[in-house]
Scaffold this motif. Structure first.
Motif, mmCIF file in Angstrom:
data_model
loop_
_atom_site.group_PDB
_atom_site.id
_atom_site.type_symbol
_atom_site.label_atom_id
_atom_site.label_comp_id
_atom_site.label_asym_id
_atom_site.label_seq_id
_atom_site.Cartn_x
_atom_site.Cartn_y
_atom_site.Cartn_z
ATOM 1 N N UNK A 166 35.848 40.783 32.173
ATOM 2 C CA UNK A 166 37.130 40.272 31.680
ATOM 3 C C UNK A 166 38.112 40.073 32.842
ATOM 4 N N UNK A 167 38.957 39.041 32.730
ATOM 5 C CA UNK A 167 39.887 38.772 33.830
ATOM 6 C C UNK A 167 40.824 39.944 34.055
ATOM 7 N N UNK A 168 41.204 40.636 32.967
ATOM 8 C CA UNK A 168 42.124 41.778 33.114
ATOM 9 C C UNK A 168 41.588 42.775 34.118
ATOM 10 N N UNK A 169 40.281 42.991 34.058
ATOM 11 C CA UNK A 169 39.689 43.990 34.947
ATOM 12 C C UNK A 169 39.717 43.505 36.392
ATOM 13 N N UNK A 170 39.399 42.219 36.578
ATOM 14 C CA UNK A 170 39.441 41.680 37.938
ATOM 15 C C UNK A 170 40.857 41.723 38.496
ATOM 16 N N UNK A 171 41.820 41.367 37.637
ATOM 17 C CA UNK A 171 43.208 41.364 38.105
ATOM 18 C C UNK A 171 43.649 42.770 38.460
ATOM 19 N N UNK A 172 43.190 43.737 37.678
ATOM 20 C CA UNK A 172 43.537 45.131 37.950
ATOM 21 C C UNK A 172 43.063 45.507 39.348
ATOM 22 N N UNK A 173 41.853 45.046 39.705
ATOM 23 C CA UNK A 173 41.349 45.344 41.055
ATOM 24 C C UNK A 173 42.239 44.687 42.093
ATOM 25 N N UNK A 174 42.658 43.447 41.791
ATOM 26 C CA UNK A 174 43.425 42.727 42.806
ATOM 27 C C UNK A 174 44.854 43.228 42.920
ATOM 28 N N UNK A 175 45.392 43.844 41.839
ATOM 29 C CA UNK A 175 46.765 44.319 41.985
ATOM 30 C C UNK A 175 46.783 45.806 42.286
ATOM 31 N N UNK A 176 46.307 46.603 41.315
ATOM 32 C CA UNK A 176 46.447 48.052 41.436
ATOM 33 C C UNK A 176 45.674 48.600 42.621
ATOM 34 N N UNK A 177 44.392 48.225 42.700
ATOM 35 C CA UNK A 177 43.546 48.841 43.729
ATOM 36 C C UNK A 177 43.906 48.354 45.129
ATOM 37 N N UNK A 178 44.239 47.070 45.227
ATOM 38 C CA UNK A 178 44.636 46.572 46.548
ATOM 39 C C UNK A 178 45.933 47.252 46.975
ATOM 40 N N UNK A 179 46.814 47.464 45.998
ATOM 41 C CA UNK A 179 48.075 48.142 46.286
ATOM 42 C C UNK A 179 47.804 49.551 46.816
ATOM 43 N N UNK A 180 46.844 50.222 46.192
ATOM 44 C CA UNK A 180 46.498 51.579 46.657
ATOM 45 C C UNK A 180 46.052 51.543 48.116
ATOM 46 N N UNK A 181 45.220 50.553 48.449
ATOM 47 C CA UNK A 181 44.718 50.491 49.830
ATOM 48 C C UNK A 181 45.848 50.110 50.783
ATOM 49 N N UNK A 182 46.754 49.245 50.301
ATOM 50 C CA UNK A 182 47.873 48.830 51.159
ATOM 51 C C UNK A 182 48.794 49.985 51.496
ATOM 52 N N UNK A 183 49.226 50.700 50.449
ATOM 53 C CA UNK A 183 50.295 51.642 50.746
ATOM 54 C C UNK A 183 49.991 53.098 50.436
#
Length: 1433
Positions: free
Chosen positions: A969-986
């Motif tokens: 589902x797109x929701x899951x992919x978007x979650x990776x691109x927002x939440x998880x990338x954010x975790x790695x960023x900051x």
């Protein structure tokens, strides 16, 4: 004692199971009784007898009894008989826990143990406390918010009345006024209004609403904080006494022990109070998040379209995820705002007592640092806002890419879009880098602050006056006070920055919640008139500031009639339906709709639920009615082929149904809802003529199930018009004519003209067609068979007209052989045939795999992955640097203890400069190391890691084959691109930074304590074992809780974005409240795993701090024991360090688990960067020549294909060759494999056998981009991306403007585009929402014209287009693509009657392949189809 007795009885009557007051009372009684207990025994043993025997014995009786009371008080009583029955299957033990258990969070232990034994699952979690559930919290906030809004409104109305001096007109806007005043009459008056508005810029304050709703509960926590602050300062005083105790030779030993134990007790008290305070804060935070999500969800269902345009789905989801999260983070620290200054004041007061005015020097340093940090905080804030904007933009773009991924693949556009994402990402990283520089500076400032302060203070103290001697007592008490200072000073900037972030979020949320809402009264539902639907002088627009879309609309629809609305593409047919639903802004006029409404939108909206739930849509299930509905909508045969029948789970946006099936499910929903008025927006466009006739006859038409109901039908099909009661003809947003079919023909207006062009004679012999239908009732093979209504007529003269008329009737059947649906069908057939194969039936039922939550420990290889991304050598260097920095800090303090020992030998005068100099040097080294480290670590390495991981994931996702996107589902992919990338960023860099610092710090403390008092090692061993044990329990449980929490979070957002897309349908059916409840349930489900997560932190805190407190106790005890050998300086050093260690132990475990939780993001991102990829985009050694294909010859050789491993073949051994420039029509029943053939050409499906060659090049050997960029497809569903129209036509900017205009001209969009003020730069909104479906289809045609390749594939491309435009398009294709090879998948045979050859597919094999005339004379399958369509006799 009497009081206690009363209390016991009182609390029993009130059903209190365990009382804190009583516990404290008994505890203090026992404490006080210990002293006489000891002294009485000593006295008795020194004097030979006991003088007063009665007193003596009664005292010991008394002591025994109060001890017993204390023990009993620790246990919990049974709940009283009058308490409520607990119906909850898995209640939270907190409610029944006793006082001690509550204070120490002992009740949580059961879950911790369970989580340690095996990974927790959702069923193990306790249910949410009633007071934390959405249904109590959200209304609480909304009530306050409404009060705020009404307050503002009433004050504004007063303003208005003062300002208006013309008569007030009743407002006629379709609006609940969100801002400005009601009666705007003349321009002068508006100006007056505006000036007044400026004077009082009043927006309802969301903050006030929040405070009113959650303030009181939060204040309890603040009370605890106040208590804890006061107790903090007891320990330095005790330390002072302890040091002076070691100096005195003759002090009694018991005094030393008393001091040690007092230190221990104050520390424990402090711990317990602090964690109660945190508990209150975190629960408030959690409640605020629940309330915010609830409020945003409820608001998103009622905002106007203008508001929707300003907040895209991506932004609103961000409001929910990021901004609500910010509030949660803030509430935990909010008390620091007043507590930090308080702690600073107290610390300064004690310091002054200790060191006198020299303290001012230290204070001066602190004050100087404050503006420095303020500047940094301001800059950081600005960067944060900027980063949020980039992030919003990136997520919005990702959302579109994921929604239109099939189109990107077919056009080979992935690279263009990848570049766009990486551009945004680059900007984001630049901002992050700037933030990191600032972060490094402020970290340095804060870490060195206590040291600088100590240095200046001590230096000033020693140099000001010869008499001032720095001894251990002064130095170490001051140090421990400075260390207390360090926490509030560290926290203040953090609190301020999170306040700042939260204020940004507050503003965003407040703006969203203040958006205009659709006026529920714009459509009058209560009319008593005879008319079911009436619009009088209607003028409608999508947004207040836009031009009206519909003007001067007058429509009357009597009860129970069937009205058709016809007109060209973009003339406002769908807008009219929206106006009736109340979705548009009503500028003037009146709309009334009588009774309940059912609505079928043009593009069906399907939920991610079972097929049955989609049809019932919240109504109760009634077997016979349900069957009738399925039959009327021709869905029964589909159910037979779906794997789970009507219980099949349907993916997001109805992804595993074909276009036609989605539309019919949407119709079935309307029919089942059994309302009075039906608004049908072109529901027949996506189905075959045959099926559309079935549906019209059985459902919509005069004899259908809906007869007697009011029906408004938007349609492009002429064949049904004679049977409707009234026809509304729309031209450019106005009603040009209205009347019955006969009347309109007589009037000889636009409509008659329109019909004349198409149908030279009326429909003949309807009956025959109907007979045909009855024979065929059981639609052989599959529902959407391609029979067309039989038209008996064979005069050659009218043949041309007949052809075009035929095209009318066979309304498009966009049954998009959307191959997902077929893969499901194939599976199901296979399931029936080969049940003996050991294929698990579940595999078939679940299209979308559940999101995997890793269990167990995070593998060390994930850390290794991250280290690799950072750079291995660098990682090691960074670790060592942290060690050095910590060593420097400790060195400075050891030096200080040496310095204080000078005072004993009276050498202070000589060494002052040397002492101060070395102390300074060590401190400055520490500061420099920190700076270097931060820059290296945060600004360089970690960002490099962030950049790499994101790029790899993006690459991985874009390279994934089409099947991946169907099951994810797109929701899951978007979650990776927002939440998880954010975790790695900051988050991860922060965590690593703090973890490294605390780790080295703790290590050093333990080393020092052991070096000074070797006995300490004996204690360290058991304490460390306990520590390790608690930490393992905690980490196992909390990690799993975090994972459960993040898995239960995605459904909130998926459900939310689904709701926003279907909001008009939800409103039309009045299912508003049901959806709100669903959302609340999902939020509660999420909080259910979040709450134990909070408690686990408290549970851990209490236990870890207990260890720390033990270390304090033993350090003090050993200092008392080793009083003879230790210098006061060393005692001070070891105890003041021990006081610090609690904090760092606690942080270390927290950071370990945080790091483990966040590093999971690396694992999740990595999982998607390693998805199975499709074939390479370009193969260098096999690159075809640039001008290939020159002829356009296509050959299939023994070609077979299947959708996925383990499914049946969809095409079997197809062999055919097509010469360049031929026009091939592909026909066949639904499911015969028509679309599959085109997908094979583009290699969206890879061959299972055989090969395809184009101009002698085997397509399986060349790169996908080389292949796809040389073919063109006009897909069935038009997909546009947000951006300019020009970007949509030509994302790589290969063509000149002239080329683009030429393409627009040929695709008949020239007039529309040149009328737009922005011309080619016309902004398309998300998904191309601001163009009608027909216009989007034309844009797709323009794309094809621009690319102008040798081979063109049309997949039922003219679905949503009126007939004239369709004719134009067919002629465009004939002329523009004259020398190209064209493959057309046709449901309407007349479009392909003049093609060179026609390919008839049946069950994946070639049934017939010849010219149309030969096929007709052969009298095979094609002849049968043509006969049904009236093209052959």
């Amino acid at each position: 004692m009497l009081l206690a007795t009363f209390l016991i009885q009182y609390e029993r009557l009130h059903g209190v199971q365990s009382s804190g007051v009583l516990f404290i009372f008994w505890f203090l009684s026992v404490l006080c009784a210990i002293v006489p207990f000891r002294s009485k025994i000593l006295k008795a043993s020194s004097q030979d007898g006991i003088p007063d025997k009665l007193r003596f014995t009664s005292f010991y009786f008394y002591f025994g009894l109060i001890l017993l009371e204390l023990i009993l008080c620790c246990l919990n009583e049974k709940p009283p008989l009058f308490s409520n029955v607990v119906t909850d299957p898995n209640p939270c033990p907190e409610t029944t826990a006793g006082f001690l258990s509550t204070v120490t969070f002992w009740w949580f232990t059961s879950l911790a143990i369970k989580g340690y034994k095996m990974p927790l699952e959702a069923k193990d979690l306790w249910s949410l406390n009633q007071r934390d559930s959405s249904k109590t919290i959200v209304p609480k906030l909304l009530k306050e918010w409404e009060k705020e809004q009404t307050k503002v409104k009433s004050s504004e109305q007063n303003l208005t009345t003062k300002a208006t001096y013309a008569k007030q007109q009743p407002s006629a806007t379709n609006h609940v006024s969100g801002g400005a005043a009601e009666g705007k009459t003349s321009p002068e008056e508006v100006e007056v209004l505006l000036s007044n508005q400026k004077a009082a810029p009043h927006q309802p304050s969301f903050l006030r609403a929040l405070i009113k709703a959650f303030g009181p509960y939060f204040l309890i926590g603040s009370g605890f904080k106040l208590l804890q602050d006061s107790i903090t300062f007891v320990n330095p005083q005790l330390l002072r006494m302890l040091i002076s105790f070691t100096k005195q030779e003759d002090a009694p030993v018991w005094w030393g022990y008393t001091l040690a134990f007092l230190m221990f007790f104050t520390a424990i008290l402090q711990t317990l109070i602090l964690h109660r305070h945190f508990q209150y804060c975190f629960v408030t935070g959690m409640n605020v998040r629940t309330a915010l999500i609830g409020a945003i969800y409820r608001k998103s269902l009622v905002i106007t379209n203008a508001a929707k345009r300003s907040s895209t789905v991506g932004e609103i989801v961000n409001l929910m995820s990021v901004d609500a999260q910010r509030f949660m983070d803030l509430t935990t620290f909010l008390n620091m705002l007043w507590s930090a200054p308080l702690q600073i004041m107290l610390a300064l007061y004690f310091l002054w007592q200790n060191l006198g005015p020299s303290v001012l020097a230290g204070v001066a340093v602190m004050i100087m640092l404050i503006p420095f940090n303020a500047v940094i905080a301001m800059k950081t804030r600005a960067y944060q806002v900027e980063q949020m904007q980039h992030k919003d933009a990136r997520i919005k773009l990702m959302n579109e890419i994921l929604n239109g991924i099939k189109v990107l693949k077919l056009y080979a556009w992935e690279n263009s879009f990848k570049e766009k994402v990486l551009d945004i990402r680059q900007k984001e990283l630049i901002v992050l880098r700037k933030t990191a520089y600032l972060g490094a500076l402020s970290t340095m400032a804060w870490t060195s602050a206590p040291f600088l302060v100590a240095l200046t203070t001590f230096a000033v103290f020693v140099t000001v006056d010869e008499k001032n001697v720095l001894d251990a007592e002064k130095a170490f008490v001051s140090l421990s006070l400075f260390n207390i200072l360090r926490f509030p000073l560290n926290m203040l900037p953090q609190v301020i920055s999170s306040l700042v972030q939260a204020s940004v979020s507050l503003k965003r949320i407040q703006n969203f919640l203040s958006h205009d809402e659709l006026d529920p009264d714009s459509v009058d539902r209560k009319t008593s008139s005879e008319l079911a639907v009436s619009v009088v002088n209607g003028k409608f627009t999508w947004a207040k500031e836009d031009e009206p879309v519909l003007d001067n609309i007058n429509v009357m629809v009597p009860q129970g009639s069937l009205v058709a609305v016809v007109g060209h593409v973009g003339c406002g047919k769908s807008s009219l339906i929206s106006a009736l639903l109340g979705d548009m802004e009503k500028v003037e006029g009146e709309v009334s709709v009588r009774g309940s409404v059912a609505y079928v939108p043009q593009q069906a909206w399907i939920q991610n639920a079972t097929l049955r739930d989609n049809i019932l849509f919240g109504k109760s299930f009634n077997e016979s009615k349900y069957r009738r509905v399925l039959d009327a909508c021709a869905l029964t045969p589909d159910l037979e082929v779906l794997p789970g029948g009507d219980m099949t789970e349907i993916g997001e946006k109805g992804i595993n149904l074909s276009g036609g099936q989605r539309q019919r499910v949407s119709l079935a929903r309307a029919l089942y809802s059994d309302t009075e008025v039906y608004l049908l927006d072109d529901p027949l466009s996506a189905v075959d003529a045959h099926v559309s006739k079935h549906i019209f006859d059985n459902l919509i038409g005069p004899e259908g199930m809906l007869k007697g109901k009011t029906r408004i039908l938007v349609t492009h099909g002429i064949s049904f018009l004679p049977q409707v009661d009234n026809i509304v003809v729309m031209v450019e947003g106005r009603v040009s004519e209205m009347g019955s079919h006969q009347e309109l023909l007589k009037q000889n207006g636009a409509f008659a003209e329109f019909l004349r062009n198409y149908a030279l004679e009326d429909i003949v012999e309807e009956d025959e067609a109907t007979d045909e239908l009855i024979d065929d009732e059981l639609f052989p093979d599959d529902v959407l068979s391609n029979h067309h209504t039989d038209m008996v007529d064979n005069e050659p003269t009218v043949n041309e007209a007949k052809k075009s008329f035929m095209r009318q009737i066979s309304i498009l059947s966009g049954d998009s052989e959307n191959f997902r649906c077929r893969s499901v069908r194939r599976q199901s057939q296979k399931k029936h045939q080969e049940a003996q194969e050991k294929k698990k039936p579940q595999e078939v039922q679940k299209l979308i795999q559940a999101e995997t939550a890793e269990t167990g420990r995070v593998k060390s290889k994930v850390f290794l992955e991250y280290a690799k991304a950072v750079g291995l050598v660098l990682s090691v260097i960074i670790c060592l640097l942290y060690g050095c920095q910590s060593a420097a800090a400790i060195g400075a303090n050891i030096w200080l203890s040496q310095w204080t020992s000078d005072s004993l030998t009276n050498q202070t005068k000589e060494n002052v400069n040397m002492r101060v100099g070395v102390y300074a040097a060590l401190g400055i080294t520490q500061g420099v190391l920190i700076l270097v480290n931060c820059l290296l670590c945060r600004a360089y390495c970690m960002l490099r890691a962030a950049k790499l991981t994101h790029r790899n994931m993006l690459q991985g996702v874009l390279r994934a084959p089409q099947a991946f996107f169907e099951s994810t589902p797109t929701g899951r992919l978007l979650n990776r691109f927002s939440k998880d990338v954010d975790a790695i960023d900051s988050h991860i860099p922060d965590n690593i930074d703090i973890w490294m610092r605390t780790f080295w710090y703790t290590l050093n403390v333990l080393l020092i304590c052991s070096a000074l008092t070797p006995m300490f090692l004996i204690v360290i061993a058991p304490l460390m074992v306990f520590y390790w044990w608690v930490q393992r329990f905690y980490v196992a449980t909390s990690r799993q809780l975090k994972r459960l929490e993040s898995v239960s979070r995605s459904p909130i957002y998926s459900h939310f974005s689904e709701t926003i897309t279907g909001s008009s349908v939800i409103r039309a059916y009045g299912r508003h409240t049901a959806f709100v409840l669903m959302s609340d349930m999902k939020v509660d489900e999420n909080q259910k795993s979040y709450y134990p997560g909070i408690v686990s932190n408290r549970w851990l805190g209490v236990r870890i701090e207990f260890i720390g407190n033990c270390i304090v106790l033993f350090a003090a005890l050993f200092a008392v024991l080793g009083k003879a050998t230790l210098s006061p300086g060393l005692v001070g050093l070891s105890v003041s360090y021990a006081l610090q260690v609690t904090m760092s132990l606690n942080w270390m475990v927290r950071m370990t688990s945080d790091l483990e939780n966040n590093i999971v993001a690396v694992e999740r991102v990595k999982e998607y960067s390693e998805t199975k990829t499709e074939a390479p985009w370009e193969v260098e050694e096999k690159k075809p020549p640039p001008e290939w294909p020159t002829q356009g010859n296509v050959e299939f050789n023994e070609y077979s294909v299947r959708y996925r491993e383990g499914l049946d073949l969809v095409l079997r051994n197809i062999t055919l060759s097509v010469k360049g420039g031929e026009k091939i029509g592909i026909v066949g029943r639904t499911g015969a494999g028509k679309s599959s053939m085109t997908l094979c050409l583009f290699r969206l499906l890879e061959a299972a056998g055989g090969e395809i060659t184009i101009d002698g090049v085997k397509i399986s050997e060349i790169g996908l981009h080389d292949l796809r960029s040389k073919l063109t497809i006009i897909p069935q569903e038009p997909v546009l991306f947000s951006g300019t129209l020009r970007m949509n036509l030509d994302p790589f900017e290969k063509y000149s403007d002239d080329d683009v205009w030429k393409a627009l001209e040929h695709s008949h969009l020239h007039k529309f585009v040149s009328n737009q003020p922005a011309k080619l730069e016309l902004e398309c909104s998300e998904g191309g929402e601001n163009l009608s479906v027909g216009q989007r289809q034309l844009v797709c045609l323009a794309r094809a014209l621009l690319r102008k390749t040798r081979i063109l594939v049309l997949d039922e491309a003219t679905a949503a287009i009126d007939l004239e435009t369709d004719d134009l398009i067919q002629s465009t294709i004939r002329t523009q693509f004259e020398d190209c090879t064209v493959f057309t998948i046709a449901h309407r045979l007349n479009t392909i009657m003049d093609y060179t050859r026609v390919l008839v597919l049946d069950k994946g094999q070639i049934a017939e392949f010849d010219t149309p005339t030969n096929l007709i004379s052969k009298r095979g399958i094609f002849y049968g189809m043509a006969k049904d369509a009236g093209l052959a006799q």
